[in-house]
Write an enzyme that holds these catalytic residues in place. Structure first.
Site, PDB file in Angstrom:
ATOM      1  CB  ALA A   1      -0.916  -0.001   1.217  1.00  0.00           C
ATOM      2  N   GLY A   2       1.928   1.239   0.829  1.00  0.00           N
ATOM      3  CA  GLY A   2       2.856   2.381   0.865  1.00  0.00           C
ATOM      4  C   GLY A   2       3.557   2.563  -0.474  1.00  0.00           C
TER       5      GLY A   2
END
Ligand code: RIB
Length: 305
Positions: free
Chosen positions: A251-252
């Protein structure tokens, strides 16, 4: 003409087990499933930037094993320029990942070929670096190489992004002046600043500290709480869209790649943050690293619940 993003960093084959919960020390758990998935923070950010609208080149190393072939192939499928992805003797990088029923993960990485990313590799592919509008680095290759790449990119006048992941220690002081956008998560912001980060207010304090150390601007990603932007003059909080999380892996990376692609295309910082956040929110609704990263049209079609 799409803008150019050059990603300098890792490629890992992710060995992903889903299990009811993360195991404790000394414990054997029965898992639900197993899959091998292309990953590595560098490669994930390259795929994200490519799917989200940029023309991308990657500088990295894979081993001369089957994983190396698959990792390179995964980038070529996304039309990423892999002329600077070298094949070296030995094993490719791997990440052992356990994802639990609450979509939390635990990851152990073994550098393998990523350890062959010496400063000389950056010099060898200087012509690739020169094509960039935006350069992205992370911390899954040797520190000396990251420092060298940041400084060379700054010298060339590029927009420089450092995603200090994974970070468990402060960064070398002489890196900060080369960084336009430092993008840590909460635990990385804490490791880098030496301050506890567990709220919006403590994220502001840590970001102020990192800017005082010399970083241009700081974006602290806060998971479901969104992100905090700081530029030394003030702060802006960007709340995240609410989604049902399946797997937060990458996600990052999706945020960083989406932010870079949007910024390189001329969008404002605020627009680029919102764009990266929607992409990251979509990625957590799907399993795996690279397979979870959405396309530009999926982000444009996204409507909050
Ligand atoms: O950020 C997610 C990535 O971290 C995974 O793909 C894994 O390879 C590790 O590097």
């Amino acid at each position: 003409m799409p803008a150019n993003v050059v990603v300098i960093g890792s490629l890992n084959m992710d060995l992903v087990t889903r299990a009811p919960r993360l195991p404790r020390g000394g414990e054997t758990l029965i898992g639900h499933s197993f899959a091998t998935v292309s990953g590595g923070k560098g490669a994930n950010q390259a795929v994200a930037a490519a799917r989200l609208g940029a023309r991308v080149a990657m500088i990295g190393c894979v081993g001369n094993d089957d994983y190396g072939v698959q990792l390179r192939e995964a980038l070529l499928t996304e039309h990423i320029d892999c002329r600077a992805v070298s094949v070296v003797e030995g094993c490719s990088g791997v990440a052992l990942i356990v994802v639990d029923d609450n979509s939390q993960n635990a990851i152990v990485i073994v550098a393998g070929a990523n350890g062959a990313m010496t400063p000389a590799v950056i010099d060898r592919f200087d012509a690739v670096l020169q094509t960039a509008d935006v350069v992205i680095c992370q911390l899954e290759i040797p520190d000396a190489t990251v420092g060298h790449a940041l400084k060379r990119a700054r010298e060339l006048g590029k927009t420089v992004i450092l995603n200090p992941a994974p970070a468990s220690r402060p960064l070398p002081a002489d890196w900060f002046a080369a960084i336009d956008y430092l993008i840590p998560n909460e635990s990385e912001a804490a490791a880098l600043s030496g301050l506890a980060v567990d709220s919006l207010q403590t994220a502001e304090t840590a970001a102020t500290h990192l800017i005082a150390m010399g970083a241009g601007k700081v974006i602290v990603t806060l998971g479901a709480q969104g992100s905090l932007f700081a530029n030394g003059e003030g702060f802006e909080h960007f709340p995240a869209a609410t989604v049902k999380a399946v797997d937060t892996t990458a996600a990052g990376d999706t945020f960083v790649g989406g932010f870079a692609a949007a910024l390189a295309s001329g969008k404002s910082e605020a627009e680029a943050i919102r764009y990266g956040q929607i992409a990251a929110a979509l990625s957590v609704t799907r399993a795996g690293a690279q397979p979870s990263i959405p396309t530009m049209s999926e982000v444009q079609a996204f409507r909050p619940a």
